[in-house]
Scaffold this motif. Structure first.
Motif, PDB file in Angstrom:
ATOM      1  N   GLU A  84       0.805  -1.223   0.000  1.00 53.86           N
ATOM      2  CA  GLU A  84       0.000   0.000   0.000  1.00 53.86           C
ATOM      3  C   GLU A  84       0.841   1.279   0.000  1.00 53.86           C
ATOM      4  OE1 GLU A  84      -0.901   0.310   4.824  1.00 53.86           O
ATOM      5  OE2 GLU A  84      -2.486  -0.242   3.431  1.00 53.86           O
ATOM      6  N   VAL A  85       2.158   1.173   0.238  1.00 53.45           N
ATOM      7  CA  VAL A  85       3.008   2.369   0.186  1.00 53.45           C
ATOM      8  C   VAL A  85       3.953   2.329  -1.020  1.00 53.45           C
ATOM      9  CG1 VAL A  85       2.912   2.817   2.659  1.00 53.45           C
ATOM     10  CG2 VAL A  85       4.714   1.339   1.758  1.00 53.45           C
ATOM     11  N   LEU A  86       3.765   1.343  -1.925  1.00 52.73           N
ATOM     12  CA  LEU A  86       4.613   1.211  -3.103  1.00 52.73           C
ATOM     13  C   LEU A  86       3.790   1.336  -4.382  1.00 52.73           C
ATOM     14  CD1 LEU A  86       6.901  -1.809  -2.135  1.00 52.73           C
ATOM     15  CD2 LEU A  86       7.467   0.617  -2.016  1.00 52.73           C
ATOM     16  N   ILE A  87       4.379   1.962  -5.409  1.00 52.71           N
ATOM     17  CA  ILE A  87       3.773   1.995  -6.736  1.00 52.71           C
ATOM     18  C   ILE A  87       4.273   0.811  -7.544  1.00 52.71           C
ATOM     19  CG2 ILE A  87       3.561   3.298  -8.890  1.00 52.71           C
ATOM     20  CD1 ILE A  87       4.092   5.848  -7.193  1.00 52.71           C
ATOM     21  N   ALA A  88       5.580   0.594  -7.513  1.00 58.69           N
ATOM     22  CA  ALA A  88       6.219  -0.523  -8.214  1.00 58.69           C
ATOM     23  C   ALA A  88       7.607  -0.718  -7.614  1.00 58.69           C
ATOM     24  CB  ALA A  88       6.318  -0.247  -9.709  1.00 58.69           C
ATOM     25  N   SER A  89       8.147  -1.927  -7.789  1.00 60.51           N
ATOM     26  CA  SER A  89       9.442  -2.252  -7.189  1.00 60.51           C
ATOM     27  C   SER A  89      10.356  -2.908  -8.221  1.00 60.51           C
ATOM     28  CB  SER A  89       9.248  -3.206  -6.004  1.00 60.51           C
ATOM     29  OG  SER A  89      10.481  -3.642  -5.490  1.00 60.51           O
ATOM     30  N   ALA A  90      11.575  -2.349  -8.369  1.00 63.21           N
ATOM     31  CA  ALA A  90      12.611  -2.948  -9.214  1.00 63.21           C
ATOM     32  C   ALA A  90      13.652  -3.589  -8.304  1.00 63.21           C
ATOM     33  CB  ALA A  90      13.262  -1.885 -10.098  1.00 63.21           C
ATOM     34  N   GLN A  91      13.914  -4.874  -8.511  1.00 59.24           N
ATOM     35  CA  GLN A  91      14.859  -5.616  -7.686  1.00 59.24           C
ATOM     36  C   GLN A  91      16.120  -5.924  -8.503  1.00 59.24           C
ATOM     37  OE1 GLN A  91      13.988  -6.775  -4.333  1.00 59.24           O
ATOM     38  NE2 GLN A  91      12.333  -5.311  -4.620  1.00 59.24           N
ATOM     39  N   ILE A  92      17.291  -5.524  -7.992  1.00 61.39           N
ATOM     40  CA  ILE A  92      18.552  -5.753  -8.688  1.00 61.39           C
ATOM     41  C   ILE A  92      19.147  -7.060  -8.172  1.00 61.39           C
ATOM     42  CG2 ILE A  92      20.739  -4.727  -9.403  1.00 61.39           C
ATOM     43  CD1 ILE A  92      18.088  -3.141 -10.046  1.00 61.39           C
ATOM     44  N   THR A  93      19.263  -8.054  -9.077  1.00 61.50           N
ATOM     45  CA  THR A  93      19.525  -9.425  -8.629  1.00 61.50           C
ATOM     46  C   THR A  93      20.525 -10.145  -9.514  1.00 61.50           C
ATOM     47  OG1 THR A  93      17.699 -10.258  -9.968  1.00 61.50           O
ATOM     48  CG2 THR A  93      17.193  -9.653  -7.709  1.00 61.50           C
ATOM     49  N   SER A  94      21.649  -9.530  -9.808  1.00 57.91           N
ATOM     50  CA  SER A  94      22.576 -10.165 -10.745  1.00 57.91           C
ATOM     51  C   SER A  94      23.315 -11.363 -10.154  1.00 57.91           C
ATOM     52  CB  SER A  94      23.593  -9.149 -11.270  1.00 57.91           C
ATOM     53  OG  SER A  94      24.344  -8.598 -10.214  1.00 57.91           O
ATOM     54  N   SER A  95      23.341 -11.504  -8.830  1.00 59.68           N
ATOM     55  CA  SER A  95      23.981 -12.675  -8.237  1.00 59.68           C
ATOM     56  C   SER A  95      23.013 -13.857  -8.253  1.00 59.68           C
ATOM     57  CB  SER A  95      24.426 -12.395  -6.796  1.00 59.68           C
ATOM     58  OG  SER A  95      23.309 -12.345  -5.926  1.00 59.68           O
ATOM     59  N   SER A  96      23.556 -15.073  -8.333  1.00 53.04           N
ATOM     60  CA  SER A  96      22.704 -16.259  -8.439  1.00 53.04           C
ATOM     61  C   SER A  96      21.839 -16.453  -7.201  1.00 53.04           C
ATOM     62  CB  SER A  96      23.559 -17.499  -8.684  1.00 53.04           C
ATOM     63  OG  SER A  96      24.517 -17.662  -7.641  1.00 53.04           O
ATOM     64  N   ILE A  97      22.392 -16.177  -6.017  1.00 52.24           N
ATOM     65  CA  ILE A  97      21.634 -16.371  -4.779  1.00 52.24           C
ATOM     66  C   ILE A  97      20.475 -15.387  -4.698  1.00 52.24           C
ATOM     67  CG2 ILE A  97      21.738 -16.210  -2.257  1.00 52.24           C
ATOM     68  CD1 ILE A  97      24.595 -17.224  -2.389  1.00 52.24           C
ATOM     69  N   SER A  98      20.744 -14.112  -4.981  1.00 50.63           N
ATOM     70  CA  SER A  98      19.684 -13.111  -4.883  1.00 50.63           C
ATOM     71  C   SER A  98      18.595 -13.366  -5.912  1.00 50.63           C
ATOM     72  CB  SER A  98      20.255 -11.698  -5.044  1.00 50.63           C
ATOM     73  OG  SER A  98      20.791 -11.497  -6.337  1.00 50.63           O
ATOM     74  N   ARG A  99      18.964 -13.874  -7.089  1.00 51.13           N
ATOM     75  CA  ARG A  99      17.955 -14.160  -8.104  1.00 51.13           C
ATOM     76  C   ARG A  99      17.052 -15.315  -7.672  1.00 51.13           C
ATOM     77  NH1 ARG A  99      16.803 -12.524 -13.078  1.00 51.13           N
ATOM     78  NH2 ARG A  99      18.569 -11.088 -13.038  1.00 51.13           N
ATOM     79  N   VAL A 100      17.604 -16.327  -7.032  1.00 50.62           N
ATOM     80  CA  VAL A 100      16.788 -17.427  -6.510  1.00 50.62           C
ATOM     81  C   VAL A 100      15.795 -16.891  -5.471  1.00 50.62           C
ATOM     82  CG1 VAL A 100      16.827 -19.516  -5.099  1.00 50.62           C
ATOM     83  CG2 VAL A 100      18.441 -19.263  -6.984  1.00 50.62           C
ATOM     84  N   ILE A 101      16.278 -16.038  -4.560  1.00 50.70           N
ATOM     85  CA  ILE A 101      15.409 -15.456  -3.530  1.00 50.70           C
ATOM     86  C   ILE A 101      14.287 -14.646  -4.173  1.00 50.70           C
ATOM     87  CG2 ILE A 101      15.311 -13.773  -1.643  1.00 50.70           C
ATOM     88  CD1 ILE A 101      18.215 -14.613  -0.970  1.00 50.70           C
ATOM     89  N   ALA A 102      14.644 -13.810  -5.149  1.00 48.77           N
ATOM     90  CA  ALA A 102      13.650 -12.964  -5.799  1.00 48.77           C
ATOM     91  C   ALA A 102      12.641 -13.786  -6.588  1.00 48.77           C
ATOM     92  CB  ALA A 102      14.353 -11.960  -6.707  1.00 48.77           C
ATOM     93  N   ASN A 103      13.084 -14.851  -7.241  1.00 47.20           N
ATOM     94  CA  ASN A 103      12.158 -15.690  -7.998  1.00 47.20           C
ATOM     95  C   ASN A 103      11.171 -16.406  -7.079  1.00 47.20           C
ATOM     96  OD1 ASN A 103      12.811 -15.232 -10.721  1.00 47.20           O
ATOM     97  ND2 ASN A 103      14.628 -16.519 -10.571  1.00 47.20           N
ATOM     98  N   PHE A 104      11.623 -16.821  -5.888  1.00 45.97           N
ATOM     99  CA  PHE A 104      10.701 -17.371  -4.892  1.00 45.97           C
ATOM    100  C   PHE A 104       9.659 -16.324  -4.512  1.00 45.97           C
ATOM    101  CE2 PHE A 104      13.487 -21.013  -3.752  1.00 45.97           C
ATOM    102  CZ  PHE A 104      12.500 -21.966  -3.608  1.00 45.97           C
ATOM    103  N   TYR A 105      10.137 -15.098  -4.284  1.00 43.14           N
ATOM    104  CA  TYR A 105       9.268 -13.982  -3.893  1.00 43.14           C
ATOM    105  C   TYR A 105       8.199 -13.731  -4.947  1.00 43.14           C
ATOM    106  CZ  TYR A 105       8.201  -8.954  -3.281  1.00 43.14           C
ATOM    107  OH  TYR A 105       7.584  -7.740  -3.156  1.00 43.14           O
TER     108      TYR A 105
END
Length: 226
Positions: A84-105
């Motif tokens: 409710e306080v966000l319009i849109a979110s860009a996630q920077i995930t070039s590392s393999s671990i962060s991309r796995v976390i973001a894809n789960f999300y």
């Protein structure tokens, strides 16, 4: 990893730092090795809210240093309380671990606001500023593309990085086009910068598509066979 500009006012959570850019976008960088639990997620959100100037903001978060995130933390970050306080979110995930976390999300928790993954902050900013300009109306994810309809009545089709687009992939994309043009004909702007090759069947099916499209434009960095 992102760093706050000099003299920028920052807000610290247990695992992340937040600041407001001159463009009115709230920026975030996760600590290297950050491990988020439901407790740290709630405290991070309190730190985020200290940056609010308006009811809702665009948000860019660099999570390349993130090490882990519990299921409960992901559920909280995708909750209505955060959305409710966000319009849109860009996630920077070039590392393999962060991309796995973001894809789960994205895949399991399915946030109610537009969220996209990017390799660089620059690409994320381009997308966020486009969201700001046209406004999100509908956004639909397929295996090979993100398709959105903005308040300017243009359908935007952004191809994802995949090894091969199959016939089922193109049918899925064109099915979304059909959904978004049921009430009237609309133009399509297709960004195929990151699009990989397509099977012969997919190319032929796309070439014979007779949908309710009023105009079609493509954006690409180089010529490629579709």
């Amino acid at each position: 990893m992102l760093k706050p500009p000099k003299n920028a006012k920052t807000s610290r959570g247990p695992t992340s730092t937040y600041w407001m850019g001159k463009d009115d976008i709230i920026y975030c960088v996760a600590d290297k090795g950050a491990e988020d639990t439901i407790e740290t997620a709630k405290e991070n959100f309190k730190a985020f809210k200290k940056m609010l100037k308006h009811d809702r903001h665009l948000f860019l978060c660099d999570i390349r240093g993130q090490k882990s995130m519990t299921r409960e933390a992901r559920e909280f970050y995708s909750s209505d309380e955060v959305a409710e306080v966000l319009i849109a979110s860009a996630q920077i995930t070039s590392s393999s671990i962060s991309r796995v976390i973001a894809n789960f999300y994205l895949g399991i928790n399915k946030p109610s606001i537009p969220v996209r993954l990017f390799d660089t902050p620059e690409d994320g900013l381009v997308w966020l500023k486009n969201i700001e300009a046209v406004g999100p109306f509908k956004e639909i994810e397929t295996r090979t593309a993100t398709i959105s309809l903005g308040n300017d009545d243009i359908i935007r089709n952004t191809s994802k990085k995949v090894d091969m687009r199959t016939l089922s992939d193109i049918k899925e994309i064109l099915g979304v086009f059909d959904q978004l043009t049921k009430d009237k004909a609309r133009p399509v702007l297709a960004d195929i910068t990151h699009m990989g090759p397509s099977t012969r069947e997919a190319r032929e099916y796309g070439a014979n598509y007779k949908g309710n499209i009023s105009a079609f434009a493509m954006v690409t960095k180089k010529w490629r066979r579709m």
